[in-house]
Motif scaffolding. Structure first.
Motif, short mmCIF file in Angstrom:
data_model
loop_
_atom_site.label_atom_id
_atom_site.label_comp_id
_atom_site.label_asym_id
_atom_site.label_seq_id
_atom_site.Cartn_x
_atom_site.Cartn_y
_atom_site.Cartn_z
N GLU A 34 0.85 -1.20 -0.13
CA GLU A 34 -0.01 0.05 0.10
C GLU A 34 0.83 1.30 0.10
OE1 GLU A 34 -3.34 2.28 2.89
OE2 GLU A 34 -2.09 0.59 3.86
N PHE A 35 0.79 2.11 -0.85
CA PHE A 35 1.19 3.42 -0.94
C PHE A 35 0.86 4.53 -0.04
CE2 PHE A 35 1.59 7.73 -2.42
CZ PHE A 35 2.81 8.01 -2.84
N LEU A 36 1.90 4.91 1.12
CA LEU A 36 1.44 5.81 2.07
C LEU A 36 1.75 7.24 1.53
CD1 LEU A 36 2.91 3.69 5.04
CD2 LEU A 36 0.67 3.76 4.33
N GLY A 37 2.80 7.48 0.89
CA GLY A 37 3.08 8.78 0.64
C GLY A 37 4.71 8.92 0.37
N PHE A 38 4.86 10.46 -0.17
CA PHE A 38 6.26 10.52 -0.54
C PHE A 38 7.10 11.25 0.56
CE2 PHE A 38 4.18 10.43 -4.91
CZ PHE A 38 5.19 9.39 -5.25
N VAL A 39 8.39 11.15 0.43
CA VAL A 39 8.92 11.97 1.58
C VAL A 39 10.01 12.73 0.82
CG1 VAL A 39 8.49 10.43 3.51
CG2 VAL A 39 10.42 9.91 1.83
N ASP A 40 10.78 13.77 1.50
CA ASP A 40 11.84 14.48 0.88
C ASP A 40 11.66 15.36 -0.22
OD1 ASP A 40 13.42 13.48 3.25
OD2 ASP A 40 14.39 12.14 2.05
N LEU A 41 10.46 15.53 -0.31
CA LEU A 41 10.12 16.54 -1.54
C LEU A 41 10.36 18.02 -1.18
CD1 LEU A 41 6.71 15.18 -2.48
CD2 LEU A 41 8.46 14.79 -3.86
N GLN A 42 10.71 18.88 -2.14
CA GLN A 42 10.76 20.00 -2.06
C GLN A 42 9.79 20.86 -1.49
OE1 GLN A 42 14.01 21.99 -2.58
NE2 GLN A 42 14.68 20.01 -2.86
N GLU A 43 9.87 22.01 -0.79
CA GLU A 43 8.61 22.40 -0.17
C GLU A 43 7.73 23.28 -1.01
OE1 GLU A 43 9.57 25.23 2.86
OE2 GLU A 43 10.93 23.97 3.93
N ALA A 44 8.17 23.56 -2.26
CA ALA A 44 7.46 24.28 -3.39
C ALA A 44 6.62 23.30 -3.91
CB ALA A 44 8.43 24.83 -4.18
N THR A 45 7.19 22.07 -4.09
CA THR A 45 6.49 21.05 -4.76
C THR A 45 5.30 20.44 -3.99
OG1 THR A 45 8.35 20.03 -5.70
CG2 THR A 45 6.55 18.61 -5.59
N VAL A 46 5.57 20.29 -2.77
CA VAL A 46 4.37 19.89 -1.63
C VAL A 46 3.46 20.91 -1.79
CG1 VAL A 46 3.68 19.41 0.63
CG2 VAL A 46 5.98 18.39 -0.14
N LYS A 47 3.58 22.09 -1.63
CA LYS A 47 2.58 23.44 -1.71
C LYS A 47 1.78 23.38 -2.79
CE LYS A 47 2.13 28.40 -0.74
NZ LYS A 47 2.97 29.54 -0.30
N SER A 48 2.68 23.27 -3.96
CA SER A 48 1.81 23.37 -5.43
C SER A 48 0.81 22.08 -5.65
CB SER A 48 3.11 23.50 -6.40
OG SER A 48 3.91 24.50 -6.58
N PHE A 49 1.41 20.87 -5.14
CA PHE A 49 0.58 19.65 -5.21
C PHE A 49 -0.72 19.82 -4.59
CE2 PHE A 49 -0.98 15.40 -4.13
CZ PHE A 49 -0.91 15.07 -5.54
N ALA A 50 -0.24 20.37 -3.10
CA ALA A 50 -1.72 20.39 -2.19
C ALA A 50 -2.72 21.47 -2.72
CB ALA A 50 -1.19 21.03 -1.07
N GLU A 51 -2.39 22.44 -3.43
CA GLU A 51 -3.04 23.58 -3.79
C GLU A 51 -3.91 22.84 -4.97
OE1 GLU A 51 -0.76 26.79 -5.28
OE2 GLU A 51 -0.44 27.51 -3.04
N ILE A 52 -3.23 21.91 -5.64
CA ILE A 52 -4.32 21.32 -6.75
C ILE A 52 -5.18 20.22 -6.38
CG2 ILE A 52 -4.08 20.28 -8.90
CD1 ILE A 52 -1.39 21.60 -9.45
N TYR A 53 -4.63 19.27 -5.40
CA TYR A 53 -5.08 18.30 -4.89
C TYR A 53 -5.20 18.23 -3.51
CZ TYR A 53 -3.95 16.29 -9.55
OH TYR A 53 -3.81 16.45 -10.99
N PRO A 54 -5.99 19.20 -2.77
CA PRO A 54 -6.18 19.00 -1.60
C PRO A 54 -6.66 17.89 -0.77
CG PRO A 54 -8.08 20.25 -2.33
CD PRO A 54 -6.98 20.00 -3.62
N GLY A 55 -6.39 17.60 0.54
CA GLY A 55 -6.99 16.64 1.23
C GLY A 55 -5.93 15.24 1.16
#
Length: 802
Positions: A746-767
């Protein structure tokens, strides 16, 4: 209040004590009077006979209760509880006796019995919130978390403003990782008790864990104002400011923490992270802070290097020199008079610390340092513009030359050399050998300059240096000798000691082993400060989705690091989980030796290193709670076969961290590899150097820009690993999704991503669910191809199956 002591002329008789106590029961009207009596001379005099009273008059529940209270007040808690327990046996439905007994258990810290007593008391007084609170607190302290939650909820139902009930229930929810529930309870309590420090502290912790920084920041600011000398509050504040991208605030708080706790590694590293994330140019004070950070943790150099370089580039004296080293790496040579100016401008503590700690990722500085080492080499050999005039030494400190030698060792001498330099290095080494043979001591300047071109352990002067008597060598050489002689020698001695757990038969595995025997990967100096944490809490906080799953959370987890390389992951995991038992495996003994040496230096005792091939791990008769395999599978002949072997070693319910190269993210690397193939470069040092020079001068840089900006491009071993590795598989997220399904992970989640990447993704795909969707991430990566330039790095879970 006074009372006559019962006596028959000597020791008080049992009959007299009984009569006396019966009289007291008639006269004492209030609890306070009873306590006064228990503390009186008469009460103390009666104590020797209380046990006799219990024996002779067991039916006297009131007397036993009074005797128990007197004993408890006299500091005899264990005997006091015995008397009250006996009184309760006589009169089981007496709430007053039960209350006294529960209180004594509670005050004696016997929480398991206190919880039982309060549970019985609630049957008689169900509407009393204090009984429920004491039951909840005692249950919490004795590990009965379900009972504690029920009791504390009942407390708040009966008394919504109950301070202790809210605070303890909030703490329980934090302990369980239920941060939303904790915040909800504690925010209600804060509304009733706006200035209570305990509520504020617990709410701060819950808000931090939940990422509710709007709540956490004002609470921390207030706490810092109230407690200006508490470094831990400043550290929390720095973490929060860092999390919300307020790097200026984070730097200020981390700097304050460092002033309050100068030996704090975390404060130092937080300051480095904050300074690195800030857009604010460095000033002299920032440079001083940077030097302090790098002195405490060499890893800070990786973060601060660009800022330190930018600071020096902003200085007119340095800018004029660096301007000659063009960004396209086709520099004009500095004149003999300009080089002393460059040395004078750069020979400062912060810059020396930087180049001693971490490779510089800057072509202008790389060129300047190349010319400085050339200048020193040629003058030592009598080939400089000024001949063999030793006056040039006055313009360059030994500390700077030593740091320069450390820098070149850290890059594994990735810079190109001229034929003249090669000849001069040979002549310099020969001259030192002759000097030693004649009974002399190596010239420190010569040793430092040799170290700028060759690792000292590979030269013929290494043995005489090691054998030199104390005081013979210049102490300024100590860092070079430790780095370039003692550490490599220690690793060679360690390398022969590792157990081989599997054969290495696959021809690809054999070739990969030889690659890393020659160039262990990666070299590292220090770790980011790691806080020890309970194994279960670490994962439950990071992935709340695991809560309630059928997972074993052992106190001492069995952890495998498969393909551990030089051991940075091993060291980090060992520091994070000090009670874990860690097995670290790799093909390369040289890499294992590096990791084992660093582990010993760091005092790590819970990791074992051994040689093995992942493709052969089916013979390993062990199972693990967690497996780390990052940056390894894509170098196997058959990555999925190796991955399946690891899954078989993972306990049901276990966790696995994987890192794989991205086909989309590695586009620049693929382009560079095409150039390498066209030019026919091999994976030898000279060809790697020539390849770097060619790539850095190409006009079509867009597709190669990401490659040239990486730290890996500025180190021979990492450049080889990135661009010249003969075995590399790349993946995309649909392929990884398919493999996870095949392996039942089961995929849980990515780690060690750039902050900008995490923020940009969350804006498009919240939750949370949207952020765990590999389909969403695949769509995002197609639109943001550099999101996974380094690799896909993620956690998975192996579910238990019935």
């Amino acid at each position: 209040m006074s009372s006559n002591r019962p006596t028959d002329g000597g020791t008080p008789t049992v009959e007299a004590c009984i009569a006396w106590l019966q009289q007291i029961l008639k006269t004492v009207q209030t609890p306070s009077a009873l306590l006064e009596l228990a503390n009186s001379d008469a009460g103390a005099a009666a104590n020797p006979s209380l046990n006799a009273i219990r024996m002779i008059a067991p039916e006297a529940a009131d007397l036993l209760s009074l005797a128990g209270m007197a004993l408890f007040n006299d500091g005899q808690a264990a005997r006091a509880c015995e008397f009250l327990e006996h009184a309760l046996e006589i009169r089981a439905d007496d709430p007053s006796i039960l209350f006294n007994l529960a209180s004594m258990y509670f005050q004696s810290n016997n929480m398991e019995r206190a919880a039982g007593a309060y549970g019985r008391l609630i049957k008689y007084e169900p509407e009393n919130p204090e009984n429920h609170f004491c039951l909840g607190f005692a249950s919490l302290r004795s590990g009965q978390t379900e009972n504690a939650e029920r009791a504390l909820l009942a407390t708040l139902d009966l008394a919504p403003t109950h301070l202790g009930g809210a605070n303890n229930l909030g703490a329980l929810y934090i302990e369980q990782g239920r941060f939303e529930d904790a915040c909800s309870i504690l925010l209600q309590a804060q509304a009733h008790h706006p200035d209570d420090p305990n509520i504020e502290q617990t709410l701060t912790i819950a808000a931090l864990q939940l990422g509710n920084f709007e709540v956490a920041i004002p609470l921390l600011v207030k706490a810092a104002a109230i407690n200006p000398t508490d470094a831990s509050i400043q550290l929390y504040l720095a973490r929060v400011y860092r999390a919300v991208g307020n790097y200026g605030g984070a730097a200020g708080a981390a700097g304050a923490a460092l002033r309050l706790a100068p030996n704090s590694d975390e404060a130092s590293f937080l300051l480095a992270e904050s300074l690195a994330g800030s857009a604010k140019p460095f000033g002299p004070n920032d440079l001083e802070f940077a030097a302090q950070c790098m002195q405490r943790n060499k890893e800070a150099g990786r973060l601060l290097g660009p800022l330190v370089c930018a600071y020096y580039e902003s200085r007119e004296s340095v800018a004029a020199i660096l301007g000659r080293a063009k960004i396209d790496h086709t520099p004009e040579a500095l004149s003999g008079g300009e080089i002393p100016l460059a040395i004078s401008a750069l020979d400062e503590p912060a810059f020396r610390m930087l180049i001693a700690a971490h490779p510089l990722c800057s072509f202008p500085f790389e060129n300047a340092l190349m010319q400085i080492r050339n200048y020193a080499l040629l003058h030592l050999c009598g080939e400089g513009e000024e001949g063999d005039d030793l006056g040039w030494r006055a313009g360059i400190s030994m500390d700077f030359l030593v740091a320069l030698g450390q820098q070149n060792f850290l890059t594994l001498y990735v810079q190109e050399e001229s034929a003249q330099e090669r000849g001069a290095v040979v002549a310099l080494i020969t001259g030192q050998i002759e000097r030693i043979a004649a009974g002399g001591v190596p010239d420190p300047y010569s040793v430092a300059v040799i170290a700028c071109y060759r690792p000292l352990f590979e030269t013929e002067i290494a043995e005489p240096i090691m054998n030199a008597a104390d005081g013979q060598l210049d102490p300024a050489l100590a860092p070079l000798i430790a780095q370039q002689i003692y550490a490599p020698r220690t690793e060679r001695e360690i390398a022969a000691t590792f157990e081989s757990l599997t054969p290495i038969k696959d021809d690809v595995s054999i070739a990969v082993r030889e690659h890393y025997e020659e160039h262990p990967y990666p070299s590292w100096q220090d770790l980011k400060p790691t806080e020890a944490v309970a194994y279960d809490k670490s994962f439950l906080w990071q992935y709340p989705i695991l809560r309630g799953r059928d997972i074993d959370w052992p106190a001492a987890a069995q952890i495998l690091v498969a393909g551990c390389g030089t051991g940075s992951t091993v060291a980090s995991v060992a520091k994070q989980f000090p009670d874990a038992d860690i097995l670290a495996l790799d093909l390369s003994r040289a890499s294992l030796a590096y990791g084992a040496r660093k582990a010993k230096e760091m005092g790590i005792l819970n990791a074992t290193f051994a040689q093995a091939d992942i493709l052969e791990l089916g013979t390993l008769e062990r199972k693990f709670d967690a497996i780390y395999c990052t940056g390894v599978l894509h170098h196997l002949r058959e990555p999925v076969v190796g991955w399946r072997n690891l899954v078989d070693l993972l306990k049901p319910g276990g966790l696995m961290r994987i890192a794989l190269y991205s086909e989309i993210g590695r586009a620049g690397v693929v382009a560079a590899r095409e150039i390498i193939a066209e030019q026919g470069y091999g994976a030898n040092a000279d060809d790697i150097r020539a390849c770097r020079a060619l790539i850095s001068t190409m006009t079509d840089k867009d597709r190669l820009a990401e490659v040239m900006r990486t730290v890996d491009f500025f180190n021979l071993a990492t450049c080889r690993d990135m661009l010249f590795h003969f075995q590399e598989h790349r993946f995309d997220l649909p392929a990884i999704k398919t493999i996870l399904s095949q392996l039942d992970l089961e995929f849980l989640g990515f780690v060690d991503l750039q902050e900008a990447t995490v923020k940009s993704f969350a804006e498009i795909y919240p939750g949370t669910e949207a952020q765990r969707s590999l389909d969403n991430w695949h769509q995002f990566e197609q639109e943001n191809p550099q999101a996974f330039f380094a690799c896909y790095n993620f956690w998975t879970h192996k579910p238990k199956r019935a």
